[in-house]
Design a protein around this motif. Sequence first.
Motif, mmCIF file in Angstrom:
data_model
loop_
_atom_site.group_PDB
_atom_site.id
_atom_site.type_symbol
_atom_site.label_atom_id
_atom_site.label_comp_id
_atom_site.label_asym_id
_atom_site.label_seq_id
_atom_site.Cartn_x
_atom_site.Cartn_y
_atom_site.Cartn_z
ATOM 1 N N VAL A 67 0.839 -1.204 0.000
ATOM 2 C CA VAL A 67 0.000 0.000 0.000
ATOM 3 C C VAL A 67 0.873 1.253 0.000
ATOM 4 O O VAL A 67 2.033 1.222 0.401
ATOM 5 C CB VAL A 67 -0.935 0.028 1.229
ATOM 6 N N ASN A 68 0.266 2.339 -0.467
ATOM 7 C CA ASN A 68 0.917 3.639 -0.349
ATOM 8 C C ASN A 68 0.445 4.313 0.930
ATOM 9 O O ASN A 68 -0.255 3.700 1.747
ATOM 10 C CB ASN A 68 0.652 4.491 -1.592
ATOM 11 N N VAL A 69 0.776 5.589 1.103
ATOM 12 C CA VAL A 69 0.418 6.281 2.347
ATOM 13 C C VAL A 69 -1.099 6.398 2.493
ATOM 14 O O VAL A 69 -1.643 6.234 3.603
ATOM 15 C CB VAL A 69 1.084 7.672 2.386
ATOM 16 N N VAL A 70 -1.794 6.648 1.399
ATOM 17 C CA VAL A 70 -3.262 6.744 1.467
ATOM 18 C C VAL A 70 -3.860 5.406 1.899
ATOM 19 O O VAL A 70 -4.765 5.345 2.736
ATOM 20 C CB VAL A 70 -3.836 7.182 0.105
ATOM 21 N N GLY A 71 -3.346 4.322 1.337
ATOM 22 C CA GLY A 71 -3.829 3.006 1.733
ATOM 23 C C GLY A 71 -3.525 2.696 3.186
ATOM 24 O O GLY A 71 -4.347 2.105 3.892
ATOM 25 N N ALA A 72 -2.345 3.102 3.651
ATOM 26 C CA ALA A 72 -1.985 2.884 5.055
ATOM 27 C C ALA A 72 -2.912 3.660 5.979
ATOM 28 O O ALA A 72 -3.334 3.152 7.032
ATOM 29 C CB ALA A 72 -0.537 3.287 5.294
ATOM 30 N N LEU A 73 -3.238 4.885 5.600
ATOM 31 C CA LEU A 73 -4.192 5.667 6.389
ATOM 32 C C LEU A 73 -5.549 4.974 6.445
ATOM 33 O O LEU A 73 -6.175 4.887 7.508
ATOM 34 C CB LEU A 73 -4.349 7.062 5.790
ATOM 35 N N ALA A 74 -6.003 4.478 5.302
ATOM 36 C CA ALA A 74 -7.307 3.811 5.253
ATOM 37 C C ALA A 74 -7.317 2.561 6.120
ATOM 38 O O ALA A 74 -8.272 2.321 6.880
ATOM 39 C CB ALA A 74 -7.641 3.451 3.799
ATOM 40 N N ILE A 75 -6.264 1.770 6.036
ATOM 41 C CA ILE A 75 -6.181 0.554 6.851
ATOM 42 C C ILE A 75 -6.154 0.905 8.330
ATOM 43 O O ILE A 75 -6.824 0.264 9.155
ATOM 44 C CB ILE A 75 -4.944 -0.265 6.453
ATOM 45 N N GLY A 76 -5.402 1.935 8.695
ATOM 46 C CA GLY A 76 -5.338 2.339 10.093
ATOM 47 C C GLY A 76 -6.685 2.793 10.629
ATOM 48 O O GLY A 76 -7.107 2.386 11.724
ATOM 49 N N VAL A 77 -7.376 3.617 9.864
ATOM 50 C CA VAL A 77 -8.679 4.128 10.313
ATOM 51 C C VAL A 77 -9.685 2.988 10.446
ATOM 52 O O VAL A 77 -10.408 2.883 11.449
ATOM 53 C CB VAL A 77 -9.193 5.201 9.335
ATOM 54 N N VAL A 78 -9.742 2.131 9.450
ATOM 55 C CA VAL A 78 -10.693 1.018 9.486
ATOM 56 C C VAL A 78 -10.374 0.081 10.651
ATOM 57 O O VAL A 78 -11.273 -0.317 11.406
ATOM 58 C CB VAL A 78 -10.670 0.247 8.148
ATOM 59 N N ALA A 79 -9.105 -0.256 10.802
ATOM 60 C CA ALA A 79 -8.726 -1.188 11.875
ATOM 61 C C ALA A 79 -8.985 -0.591 13.249
ATOM 62 O O ALA A 79 -9.504 -1.270 14.147
ATOM 63 C CB ALA A 79 -7.256 -1.575 11.736
ATOM 64 N N GLY A 80 -8.621 0.684 13.435
ATOM 65 C CA GLY A 80 -8.830 1.304 14.736
ATOM 66 C C GLY A 80 -10.291 1.336 15.121
ATOM 67 O O GLY A 80 -10.668 0.995 16.253
ATOM 68 N N ALA A 81 -11.145 1.750 14.175
ATOM 69 C CA ALA A 81 -12.579 1.831 14.467
ATOM 70 C C ALA A 81 -13.201 0.448 14.611
ATOM 71 O O ALA A 81 -13.989 0.193 15.538
ATOM 72 C CB ALA A 81 -13.274 2.611 13.359
ATOM 73 N N LEU A 82 -12.847 -0.446 13.695
ATOM 74 C CA LEU A 82 -13.451 -1.781 13.707
ATOM 75 C C LEU A 82 -13.070 -2.556 14.955
ATOM 76 O O LEU A 82 -13.921 -3.193 15.600
ATOM 77 C CB LEU A 82 -13.001 -2.539 12.451
ATOM 78 N N CYS A 83 -11.804 -2.507 15.332
ATOM 79 C CA CYS A 83 -11.360 -3.241 16.524
ATOM 80 C C CYS A 83 -11.947 -2.635 17.796
ATOM 81 O O CYS A 83 -12.252 -3.358 18.750
ATOM 82 C CB CYS A 83 -9.843 -3.272 16.590
ATOM 83 N N ALA A 84 -12.101 -1.306 17.831
ATOM 84 C CA ALA A 84 -12.726 -0.669 18.991
ATOM 85 C C ALA A 84 -14.150 -1.168 19.188
ATOM 86 O O ALA A 84 -14.624 -1.312 20.325
ATOM 87 C CB ALA A 84 -12.706 0.850 18.823
ATOM 88 N N LEU A 85 -14.829 -1.427 18.094
ATOM 89 C CA LEU A 85 -16.187 -1.968 18.176
ATOM 90 C C LEU A 85 -16.176 -3.475 18.437
ATOM 91 O O LEU A 85 -17.022 -4.000 19.157
ATOM 92 C CB LEU A 85 -16.942 -1.671 16.878
ATOM 93 N N ALA A 86 -15.176 -4.164 17.867
ATOM 94 C CA ALA A 86 -15.142 -5.628 17.940
ATOM 95 C C ALA A 86 -14.856 -6.147 19.343
ATOM 96 O O ALA A 86 -15.233 -7.278 19.670
ATOM 97 C CB ALA A 86 -14.101 -6.180 16.968
ATOM 98 N N VAL A 87 -14.187 -5.357 20.185
ATOM 99 C CA VAL A 87 -13.885 -5.853 21.532
ATOM 100 C C VAL A 87 -15.156 -6.082 22.349
ATOM 101 O O VAL A 87 -15.126 -6.768 23.371
ATOM 102 C CB VAL A 87 -12.935 -4.901 22.285
ATOM 103 N N GLY A 88 -16.273 -5.534 21.897
ATOM 104 C CA GLY A 88 -17.538 -5.762 22.582
ATOM 105 C C GLY A 88 -18.234 -7.050 22.179
ATOM 106 O O GLY A 88 -19.240 -7.440 22.791
ATOM 107 N N LEU A 89 -17.696 -7.735 21.159
ATOM 108 C CA LEU A 89 -18.331 -8.967 20.692
ATOM 109 C C LEU A 89 -18.370 -10.043 21.765
ATOM 110 O O LEU A 89 -19.287 -10.858 21.808
ATOM 111 C CB LEU A 89 -17.587 -9.496 19.465
#
Length: 450
Positions: A308-330
């Motif tokens: 990935v380039n920097v834009v892709g890295a930003l997208a992966i970081g944002v998605v992972a941070g938000a998704l994992c923050a929600l997923a810990v409640g599973l």
Amino acid sequence: MAFPVIGAPDAGDTAWMLASSALVLLMTPGLAFFYGGMVRSKNVLNMIMMSISAMGVVTVLWVLYGYSMAFGDDKSNLFGDPAQYFGLKSLIGGTYLTSAADASVKVGIPLAGTIPATVFVAFQLMFAIITVALISGAVADRLKFGSWLLFAAVWSTVVYFPVSHWVFAFDGVTGEHGGWIANKLKAIDFAGGTAVHINAGIAGLVLAIVLGKRKGWPQTPMRPHNLPFVMLGAGLLWFGWYGFNAGSAVGANGIAGATFITTTVATGAAMLAWLLVEKVRDGHATSLGAASGVVAGLVAITPSCSSVNVVGALAIGVVAGALCALAVGLKFRFGFDDSLDVVGVHLVGGIAGTLMVGLVAAPEAPAAVKGLFYGGGFDQLIKQAVGAGAVLAFSGIATLIIALAIKFTIGLRADDEAEFVGMDESEHAESAYDFAAVGGAARTAAVKEA
């Protein structure tokens, strides 16, 4: 895998890989602090011991037959030949010096690419160690230490060594990386999203379910006892992760530089995304959330940092941070006691990072692969999903068999009294903190509260 070539190592590549190996090893003590701070005070030493003990168990197995199972000649796409490098035979010996008999003759050493084979052995050992240690967070506060040691040994042999062969197998002659997942399926996992994080995440989930819930969970609050430990651990993990990702370039080169940047970008973005989710959901952003967001970003960028380039890295970081923050409640919704959120961070983050290669892989990145958003179609996304699914299925089923076998033989879980007193005293006859000044009923109350 072909026998390593004999020759002269590149000094720069060797120096970087020695440093990277040390960085990755540091991740395991970092994980010990991260996990240790998250448990109650009566279990902190036991939690740290589970990480540190993995360093001993896995090291012994790795040099005996683990490296050979991961990097020996392929056996039906399942694992490498366990006997080929047993005890690291044919890999240790020689220095690139002039011959004692003839000063004009150079004496070569076994190489893996441009570095000594022994350095590559050491680097990959550190991956094996931390993968096993990651699992321990799912079963904190209740797993017998002896059973943990046995599980670590069996799981490493049956699960990690074969899966690492699928992903990391290295041909010392051609320089090609990857077993069937990388070379035949053509899925991208640069530094271990499948072999490390999805592998450990699903193993943690299965082991936690077989082990059962902690006494009082989820009704009784079981808050982290030492958040500075957690923050220190997260910092050490971030620091060591540069060896994990940039070191996977197996050389001091442009790929290492690119992965260094994408790793940093995704991690920072994930931390901010996790904190934003917390602020919106709970009304405040926490230090525990910041530390967890850091780890989520590191996990998610691991498979994709070279694609990935920097834009892709930003997208992966944002998605992972938000998704994992929600997923810990599973775990509360589905009722499995994943004590320290191995599933929510490592399994979910590993899957997210692996799949997002198929979406945001950029042609200008070192891997030169086009994701869906760059006109590559669904082809790469499908490959990523198959690779992740294969590791999920194999690791999940194998872990279930191993866990049940141990449960019905020597037993997995500590008894109720040991869990009440705390794993530090019951398993190790030690205490992390001195309560000597607190007497009688007051001390009992302190232990219960902790």
